[in-house]
Motif scaffolding. Sequence first.
Motif, mmCIF file in Angstrom:
data_model
loop_
_atom_site.group_PDB
_atom_site.id
_atom_site.type_symbol
_atom_site.label_atom_id
_atom_site.label_comp_id
_atom_site.label_asym_id
_atom_site.label_seq_id
_atom_site.Cartn_x
_atom_site.Cartn_y
_atom_site.Cartn_z
ATOM 1 N N THR A 1 0.836 -1.213 0.000
ATOM 2 C CA THR A 1 0.000 0.000 0.000
ATOM 3 C C THR A 1 0.865 1.254 0.000
ATOM 4 N N GLY A 2 2.147 1.065 -0.155
ATOM 5 C CA GLY A 2 3.099 2.180 -0.027
ATOM 6 C C GLY A 2 2.897 3.268 -1.050
ATOM 7 N N ASN A 3 2.236 2.916 -2.147
ATOM 8 C CA ASN A 3 2.097 3.881 -3.234
ATOM 9 C C ASN A 3 0.653 4.365 -3.383
ATOM 10 N N LEU A 4 -0.162 4.102 -2.338
ATOM 11 C CA LEU A 4 -1.603 4.405 -2.442
ATOM 12 C C LEU A 4 -2.034 5.435 -1.399
ATOM 13 N N ASP A 5 -3.144 6.095 -1.704
ATOM 14 C CA ASP A 5 -3.685 7.022 -0.695
ATOM 15 C C ASP A 5 -4.348 6.217 0.420
ATOM 16 N N ALA A 6 -4.772 6.935 1.469
ATOM 17 C CA ALA A 6 -5.264 6.249 2.675
ATOM 18 C C ALA A 6 -6.454 5.346 2.369
ATOM 19 N N ALA A 7 -7.405 5.844 1.564
ATOM 20 C CA ALA A 7 -8.615 5.064 1.272
ATOM 21 C C ALA A 7 -8.269 3.790 0.508
ATOM 22 N N ASN A 8 -7.487 3.941 -0.534
ATOM 23 C CA ASN A 8 -7.082 2.773 -1.327
ATOM 24 C C ASN A 8 -6.208 1.827 -0.518
ATOM 25 N N SER A 9 -5.383 2.415 0.328
ATOM 26 C CA SER A 9 -4.486 1.621 1.162
ATOM 27 C C SER A 9 -5.301 0.683 2.058
ATOM 28 N N ASP A 10 -6.330 1.235 2.703
ATOM 29 C CA ASP A 10 -7.176 0.414 3.572
ATOM 30 C C ASP A 10 -7.885 -0.670 2.771
ATOM 31 N N ARG A 11 -8.374 -0.278 1.613
ATOM 32 C CA ARG A 11 -9.136 -1.228 0.797
ATOM 33 C C ARG A 11 -8.256 -2.406 0.372
ATOM 34 N N VAL A 12 -7.046 -2.091 -0.094
ATOM 35 C CA VAL A 12 -6.123 -3.141 -0.540
ATOM 36 C C VAL A 12 -5.749 -4.038 0.630
ATOM 37 N N PHE A 13 -5.502 -3.400 1.771
ATOM 38 C CA PHE A 13 -5.110 -4.188 2.938
ATOM 39 C C PHE A 13 -6.241 -5.103 3.396
ATOM 40 N N ASP A 14 -7.464 -4.574 3.324
ATOM 41 C CA ASP A 14 -8.640 -5.390 3.695
ATOM 42 C C ASP A 14 -8.741 -6.636 2.815
ATOM 43 N N VAL A 15 -8.472 -6.432 1.558
ATOM 44 C CA VAL A 15 -8.528 -7.559 0.617
ATOM 45 C C VAL A 15 -7.530 -8.645 1.025
ATOM 46 N N LEU A 16 -6.318 -8.221 1.343
ATOM 47 C CA LEU A 16 -5.292 -9.191 1.738
ATOM 48 C C LEU A 16 -5.682 -9.934 3.009
ATOM 49 N N LEU A 17 -6.162 -9.160 3.978
ATOM 50 C CA LEU A 17 -6.558 -9.779 5.247
ATOM 51 C C LEU A 17 -7.682 -10.782 5.036
ATOM 52 N N LYS A 18 -8.675 -10.372 4.242
ATOM 53 C CA LYS A 18 -9.830 -11.236 4.014
ATOM 54 C C LYS A 18 -9.395 -12.535 3.323
ATOM 55 N N PHE A 19 -8.530 -12.385 2.329
ATOM 56 C CA PHE A 19 -8.098 -13.578 1.604
ATOM 57 C C PHE A 19 -7.353 -14.538 2.539
ATOM 58 N N ALA A 20 -6.517 -13.954 3.413
ATOM 59 C CA ALA A 20 -5.767 -14.790 4.354
ATOM 60 C C ALA A 20 -6.718 -15.507 5.302
ATOM 61 N N ARG A 21 -7.688 -14.782 5.781
ATOM 62 C CA ARG A 21 -8.660 -15.384 6.717
ATOM 63 C C ARG A 21 -9.480 -16.473 6.007
ATOM 64 N N ASP A 22 -9.928 -16.167 4.793
ATOM 65 C CA ASP A 22 -10.838 -17.085 4.087
ATOM 66 C C ASP A 22 -10.125 -18.286 3.492
ATOM 67 N N ASN A 23 -8.935 -18.089 2.980
ATOM 68 C CA ASN A 23 -8.271 -19.166 2.213
ATOM 69 C C ASN A 23 -7.068 -19.785 2.915
#
Lengths: 232, 403
Positions: A179-201
């Motif tokens: 998320t180093g190259n993203l604004d705060a909103a996009n940063s959270d969104r991208v991070f959420d995706v990673l977390l969700k995938f880790a939790r789900d898969n």
Amino acid sequence: MNSKVNGATPVLRVENLSHSFGEGQARVEALRGVSFEARAGEVTAIVGPSGCGKSTMLYLLGLLDQPDSGEIYLRGKPMTQADDSTRTALRNKSIGFVFQFHFLIKEFTARENVAMPLRKAGVLSDEALFQAEKFLKQLGLSDKAKRFANKLSGGEQQRVAIARALVNSPDLILADEPTGNLDAANSDRVFDVLLKFARDNGPAVILVTHNPELAKRCDRRLPMLDGKFVEE
Amino acid sequence: MARKRAMGMSLLGIIFGVAFFVVTQAQTSGFETFFIRTILGTNGAIRISDRFQDVDGTVTKVSDDGQARFVFHSREGARYVEGIEYPKELRKATADFPGVTGVSEILQGAGVLNTVSRSHSVRIHGIRTREHIAVSDLEEQVIRGSIKNFRDDRQAILVGNRIAERLRLEPGDRVILAGSHESLHLRVAGIFETGVSQIDKSRIYLDLSTARSFLRKPHGGSIFQVGIRHPEDAPAVAAQMQETFAHRVVSWQEREKVWLDVFKALRVSSAITVSTIILLSGLGMFNVFAIMVIEKTRDVAILRSMGFSPGDISRIFLWQGALVLVLGIVFGCLLAAIATYGISRIPLRIRGIFSTDNFVVNWDFSHYLWAISIAIVVVAVASWIPARRAARIEPAKIIRETL
């Protein structure tokens, strides 16, 4: 250091990993005997100042480089002495990379970029594109699937890059400042995706970040300094 | 876009390189083949003439590998006795030689051909018609009149077309052949054209027995024109005959060495010249690929991180090279075939060493094979080197440097 998923199976085990750059007296020791484990479904944040060896360790874990000494076990199997074809096959099937910059191939559409690891794994073109679109849909990019990579916004490009890293359902996801190259909103969104995938898969996610807020949301943090893990 | 244009130019280069290579080879070898056919059809594959007096100084037998070979030193120092000795025996021995298809005895001499108003110096070739037809294309070379009339009439002659033009002769005309001993009244049975101007403007054919009588050479003095099954083997056959018969034996390759060398030089030189087009296209392609590797270094590193092997990376570049190669070969060969056909229809009157009214081309598959081989080598090198460089990219280093 916190750990929420201690009971999970270790996907990755690193023992006494050392690595250096340069030659002769100008040699820089980037890693000095690092050891740790990463478990399935666990998101580990490696934090530390620039040049402390975080990215170097990520490339070693991703089998893109060879350590000077130590051992990396992936699903219990030692990797440092594995031949190039084994390491290449593992990168395709068991490891997913997300970089600070999306590193998409601009001549390809979003879905073609995502489908590439599948194509390499031997999945037929139509099936690979179908799977890619499915992943892009999960990431809220179904309407952008057929757009060329360079026609997407920064946040969209990074989500496509994440979809590409996840599409082969790897055991280990290595994310270098995703998320180093993203604004705060996009940063959270991208991070959420990673977390969700880790939790789900259930893959182990190892994340290098400078962002303390993101690091706090991870299952555990590993602070690093001068090529070694240190206590917080 | 610029890269696509450069690649397109390379493709065009391969297409035109292949096409030009084939076309130039078709032309040069076409003329060469036509020339060879002409000289074989006129003077035969082998000619046996004067007998050696000193064989030892001219011939060496070499058999270091168990097979007999013959090396000829300069014949300039050798002494000869004019004409064939014991022609009947030598004819039989020659006819029995492996691969020989026919032997024609020829008596050569000089004379002057006279009409009412003009005269022309000629070289007389006394022949037996049936024998000579077996070792030459004389029958096909008769352009007016009839070889049958010549065969059936001992007082008939065949004259070269240039002689006929000069003396305004037509079949059926009467001429006088004057020699140092006598003059003969002869009838023109036919006019022939070999295409070799030196022959067409000086040679006449006369019945052998008439020629013997006219030239006062009732025995000997003649030469043999020999036909063989495989004309390309003539040097070896000639060497063996020379060793066996102790007569001067000259193959067509030796006899026409100067012209054959000229054709060879033209063929090689045009092949080299045209190959440079393919080579330059290859260099263009190499340049495009080399730039592509530099531009795509990061993409290559990412592909490697996704599990693409060095071989996969090489193949990406090699496939592009292969695509250009296949398109270049297919369209190049197509263009070559069309151009070769078109050129063969271009009117071009040549008289001198052979006779043709069109460009002569040789449809030979080997020209295509050579052009394809050169294109394959050039494109393979042009794409393999950058492909190898791309495959050697270290992904971790590139990604680290990019960040």
